[in-house]
Scaffold this motif. Structure first.
Motif, PDB file in Angstrom:
ATOM      1  N   ASP A 145     -18.394  22.335 -72.098  1.00 50.49           N
ATOM      2  CA  ASP A 145     -18.832  21.305 -71.366  1.00 50.49           C
ATOM      3  C   ASP A 145     -17.789  20.594 -70.610  1.00 50.49           C
ATOM      4  O   ASP A 145     -17.082  19.504 -71.035  1.00 50.49           O
ATOM      5  N   ASP A 146     -17.165  21.126 -69.569  1.00 50.29           N
ATOM      6  CA  ASP A 146     -17.954  22.153 -68.700  1.00 50.29           C
ATOM      7  C   ASP A 146     -16.817  23.251 -68.223  1.00 50.29           C
ATOM      8  O   ASP A 146     -17.019  23.999 -67.405  1.00 50.29           O
ATOM      9  N   ASP A 171     -23.855  24.163 -66.386  1.00 46.27           N
ATOM     10  CA  ASP A 171     -23.233  23.122 -67.134  1.00 46.27           C
ATOM     11  C   ASP A 171     -24.629  22.658 -68.081  1.00 46.27           C
ATOM     12  O   ASP A 171     -24.892  21.672 -68.111  1.00 46.27           O
ATOM     13  N   GLU A 225     -17.608  13.604 -63.437  1.00 43.69           N
ATOM     14  CA  GLU A 225     -19.225  13.887 -63.879  1.00 43.69           C
ATOM     15  C   GLU A 225     -19.385  12.850 -64.978  1.00 43.69           C
ATOM     16  O   GLU A 225     -20.404  12.463 -65.380  1.00 43.69           O
ATOM     17  N   GLU A 226     -18.539  13.212 -65.891  1.00 45.88           N
ATOM     18  CA  GLU A 226     -18.848  12.439 -67.466  1.00 45.88           C
ATOM     19  C   GLU A 226     -19.071  10.850 -67.207  1.00 45.88           C
ATOM     20  O   GLU A 226     -19.060  10.086 -68.218  1.00 45.88           O
ATOM     21  N   HIS A 285     -17.901  20.755 -63.239  1.00 50.05           N
ATOM     22  CA  HIS A 285     -16.858  19.530 -63.492  1.00 50.05           C
ATOM     23  C   HIS A 285     -15.654  19.822 -64.515  1.00 50.05           C
ATOM     24  O   HIS A 285     -15.884  20.710 -65.361  1.00 50.05           O
TER      25      HIS A 285
HETATM   26 MN    MN Z   1     -21.364  18.951 -68.096  1.00 57.81          MN
END
Ligand code: MN
Ligand code: BES
Ligand code: MN
Length: 462
Positions: free
Chosen positions: A125-126, A185, A158-159, A86
């Protein structure tokens, strides 16, 4: 033809400067003020995959942020690795606690990273871990060492729960077909203790609202005579754990898989120092569910945590007030077999049932996802294990992580393939926290190890 070590030696300055450019763009998916930056990052990722030698690169529009899809298919009879990562990052708050601005990457040395670490939001991340795959691909295409087909799918949500990606995966099963999914990740135990993540926890995230009187009240005139929503909320939250720190929601543990004594003994073999753990966090004791070790508490056991709580007066000085409303954001980390939708329902039912008369309670579910475990006898796991052996000189330890990547269980359901989690971060990298960083050593070690996965996977696949 160069080997990966000499290729890294020759190109490492560029590998670093390219990542630094990517880290300068604040791709905060949670905050719509950064929309243009998130999209700019998507474009930068697309360009990097093009340059790394993919034959097809696409920016796939979604209802949310774009998904970057890219592929290099060399032979239909060879296996296909699907890389997921991501490009979005967490908000940098609290910004005052950063020693340097989160989107102005700097390299500094630390005790654990004498070779230097890149300090920036997203370094580990990431973006940093995702970019290792782009550079590993560059090496393989450039030096004619790509042994199989590869597909990349890099998302920007993703977050915030991967909502668009879920739809994308369900609608593009053919396009995304693969033999194994590869993700960096997660983390590893230590620089000299390589590990492969074999499990992720699931998640149920909810927001609660407690309402008392119809307006904020004078706490002298009304205090003691009406329910104070903040008092009530904190009492309700406190009751969600018992004296052994077990969660009190009826049915919460019904499907929790209990590990055998043997599996727990196996887990306990992983190197771990409670003293260093406490020291790293400046705490004098750990805290958690009775009967479980620290490593068990944060991986194989489900948990419930308040992530934020607010209400009433929090400005300067004192204001005597009973607030009309109080709020909290609560996450539950789940283990495999616990269904996140079911847990969310159980929470809602229980939380509403424990509200005293005099207040009303609303429970608003946010996102969630299933946990994941992957076997250690798959060819994907074996290939990863061999790749680490080549570059670390040690067999990696399988380790279940406490974090969540909810989309992984959906990958297995929709694409019918196993995910291998080759993470190169360290717990001390401070992901989601101020001063997030990623060791240069870790970054380069990741780039060095990844091509070995392709090689061993292709060999084992035959
Ligand atoms: Mn991540
Ligand atoms: N990369 C993390 C998850 C992670 C980190 C797993 C380290 C294992 C070890 C991911 O970006 C993340 O932060 N996931 C969120 C869940 C998501 C739905 C917001 C999490 O775990 O809180
Ligand atoms: Mn994250």
């Amino acid at each position: 033809m160069q080997n990966i070590q000499s290729y890294i030696q020759e190109h490492k300055d560029r590998f670093l400067s390219e990542l630094i450019e990517l880290l300068k763009i604040p791709s905060i998916s949670a905050d719509s003020a950064f929309k243009n930056d998130v999209i700019k990052t998507a474009n930068a990722v697309m360009e990097s995959l093009d340059k790394a030698g993919c034959d097809t690169v696409e920016l796939c529009e979604t209802d949310g942020y774009p998904i970057i899809y890219a592929e290099k298919i060399i032979d239909k009879n060879l296996p296909t690795v699907l890389v997921y990562g991501h490009y979005d990052v967490q908000p940098p708050d609290p910004i005052d606690l950063w020693d340097s601005p989160p989107f102005e990457p700097v390299i500094k040395t630390t005790e654990l990273h004498p070779e230097g670490a890149i300090f920036a939001r997203g370094s580990c991340d990431d973006k940093g871990q995702m970019y290792m795959h782009v550079k590993a691909l560059e090496f393989m295409t450039n030096q004619n060492q790509l042994p199989c087909n590869v597909k990349f799918m890099i998302e920007g949500e993703e977050e915030v729960g991967s909502v668009s990606l879920s739809k994308f995966v369900k609608e593009n099963q053919e396009k995304l077909s693969n033999d194994v999914i590869l993700i960096s990740d997660t983390g590893m135990i230590a620089k000299d203790v390589p590990s492969i993540t074999t499990g992720l926890r699931g998640l149920s995230y909810v927001e609660v609202e407690v309402t008392g009187p119809n307006r904020d009240l004078h706490s002298g005139l009304y205090g003691g005579a009406v329910a104070n929503p903040i008092n009530v909320l904190t009492k309700m939250i406190a009751s969600l754990h018992d004296e052994n720190n077990h969660i009190t929601i009826p049915g919460f543990y019904d499907n929790v898989e209990e590990l055998s004594t043997e599996e727990r003994a196996q887990m306990a073999k992983a190197p771990f120092s409670l003293d260093s753990y406490k020291k790293a966090l400046d705490i004098d004791a750990v805290y958690g569910e009775t009967g479980y070790s620290t490593n068990e508490r944060n991986s194989i056991r489900p948990t419930l945590d308040v992530n934020g709580i607010w209400g009433g007066y929090i400005g300067e000085g004192a204001k005597t007030v009973i607030a009309s409303k109080a709020f909290a954001k609560i996450s539950m980390r789940l283990v495999p077999n616990q269904d996140w939708k079911n847990i969310t329902e159980l929470f809602k039912k229980h939380f509403e049932s424990i509200a005293p008369k005099g207040v009303t309670v609303k429970v608003k579910p946010h996102h969630g996802g299933q946990g994941y475990v992957t076997p250690i006898d798959s060819i994907g796991y074996k290939a990863a294990s061999k790749a680490y052996e080549d570059t670390f000189g040690k067999t990696p330890i399988p380790q279940r992580s406490g974090g969540s990547i909810p989309i992984v269980s959906l990958f297995e359901k929709e694409l019918k393939s196993k995910t291998i989690l080759m993470g190169f971060g360290l717990d001390s990298d401070a992901i989601h926290s101020p001063n997030e960083h990623f060791g240069i050593w870790n970054y380069l070690k990741g780039i060095e190890t990844i091509p070995g996965f392709y090689k061993h996977f292709t060999e084992l696949y035959k």
